[in-house]
Design an enzyme around this catalytic site. Structure first.
Site, short mmCIF file in Angstrom:
data_model
loop_
_atom_site.label_atom_id
_atom_site.label_comp_id
_atom_site.label_asym_id
_atom_site.label_seq_id
_atom_site.Cartn_x
_atom_site.Cartn_y
_atom_site.Cartn_z
N SER A 115 0.81 -1.23 0.00
CA SER A 115 0.00 0.00 0.00
C SER A 115 0.84 1.27 0.00
O SER A 115 0.31 2.35 -0.25
CB SER A 115 -0.94 0.01 1.20
OG SER A 115 -0.23 0.18 2.40
N LYS A 165 1.12 4.70 6.82
CA LYS A 165 0.51 5.57 5.81
C LYS A 165 1.15 6.96 5.88
O LYS A 165 1.97 7.25 6.75
CB LYS A 165 -1.00 5.70 6.04
CG LYS A 165 -1.76 4.39 6.13
CD LYS A 165 -1.78 3.61 4.82
CE LYS A 165 -2.55 2.30 4.98
NZ LYS A 165 -2.48 1.47 3.76
#
Length: 218
Positions: free
Chosen positions: A80, A124
Site C-alpha cells: 500500500s 501511511k
C-alpha cells in the site's frame, strides 16, 4: 670484630627495636596480610556485582524502554506504500518527536487503525491535519477548499470513499493515505477513517533493510 660487622649488628638491632616498638609479632603480621587479602577479595566481589547490575540495567533499557518509548524496528506488510516503501522493508520508527509536537503533513506514520488494544498497525502518509476539511475529487486532494500539491501517489486514485464529500477533521484527527492509492486501505474508508492522535505510534525515518536500499526514503 670489624667495624663493618658492628654496623650490621646495629642495623639488625634497630630493625628488631622497630618491630618491638610496633608490637607486631610475625603471626600478627601474617594475619594482617590475610585480612588485607580478604578485604581485596571482598572489594572485587562488590565491584563485580555493581558491574553486573549496570549491565543488566543497560540491557533492560535497550530491550524494554528504547523500543517502547524511543525507537523501534517495524516491517512493512503489503504494497500500500509503493513506490515509496516495499513489502518486507524494515524501518526504524522514532517515537520521541511526537511527544513534543504533532505529526506534520506528508509524514509517514505508524498507527493502530483499530485502537491500541489491537496489535494491527498500518503505515501511511499524513495528508490532512486536525481541524482541516478534506475532500477528494478524482485524483485531486482538497484541503480547506484548495488543491494541495503533492506527488507521492503511485497511480491516480480511483476511489474517494468518505472524502467524496467535504470531511471535517476533529481536533485530534488526521487524514492519511497510502502512496499506492489504488489498493491502499486508508482514511478514505470507514474501516479506518480519520486517525486519532492517541493511536499514532511514531514516524518512520529510516529504511534499514534491504541493505541495498538503506537510508531515508523521502
Amino acid at each position: 670484630m670489624t667495624d663493618t660487622e658492628n654496623d650490621n649488628i646495629e642495623v639488625k638491632e634497630e630493625e628488631k627495636d622497630v618491630s618491638a616498638e610496633e608490637g607486631i609479632t610475625p603471626d600478627e603480621a601474617e594475619g594482617k596480610e590475610k585480612d588485607t587479602g580478604e578485604i581485596s577479595k571482598g572489594r572485587k566481589i562488590r565491584n563485580a556485582i555493581v558491574e553486573f547490575i549496570i549491565y543488566a540495567a543497560i540491557i533492560f533499557v535497550c530491550v524494554a524502554v528504547v523500543p517502547k518509548y524511543v525507537i523501534q524496528r517495524t516491517i512493512v506488510d503489503g504494497k500500500s506504500m509503493m513506490n515509496t516503501l516495499s513489502h518486507k522493508d524494515n524501518l526504524l520508527v522514532e517515537k520521541v518527536s511526537y511527544r513534543f509536537s504533532d505529526p506534520k503533513r506528508f509524514d509517514v506514520i505508524v498507527f493502530y487503525p483499530h485502537g491500541r488494544e489491537s496489535d494491527d498497525y498500518y503505515i501511511k502518509r499524513v495528508i490532512g491535519l486536525p481541524g482541516e476539511t478534506v475532500q477528494i475529487k478524482g485524483n485531486d486532494i482538497y484541503i480547506n477548499g484548495k488543491i494541495i500539491k503533492e506527488n507521492y501517489g503511485k497511480d491516480p486514485m480511483t476511489e474517494s470513499g468518505i472524502a467524496a464529500e467535504p470531511l471535517k477533521l476533529g481536533d485530534d484527527e488526521f487524514f492519511v493515505l497510502g502512496d499506492n492509492r489504488k489498493i491502499s486501505e486508508d482514511s478514505r474508508y470507514e474501516e479506518v477513517g480519520p486517525v486519532k492522535r492517541e493511536n499514532i505510534e511514531g514516524r518512520a525515518i529510516l529504511r534499514i533493510y534491504p541493505f541495498s536500499k538503506f537510508g531515508t526514503f523521502e
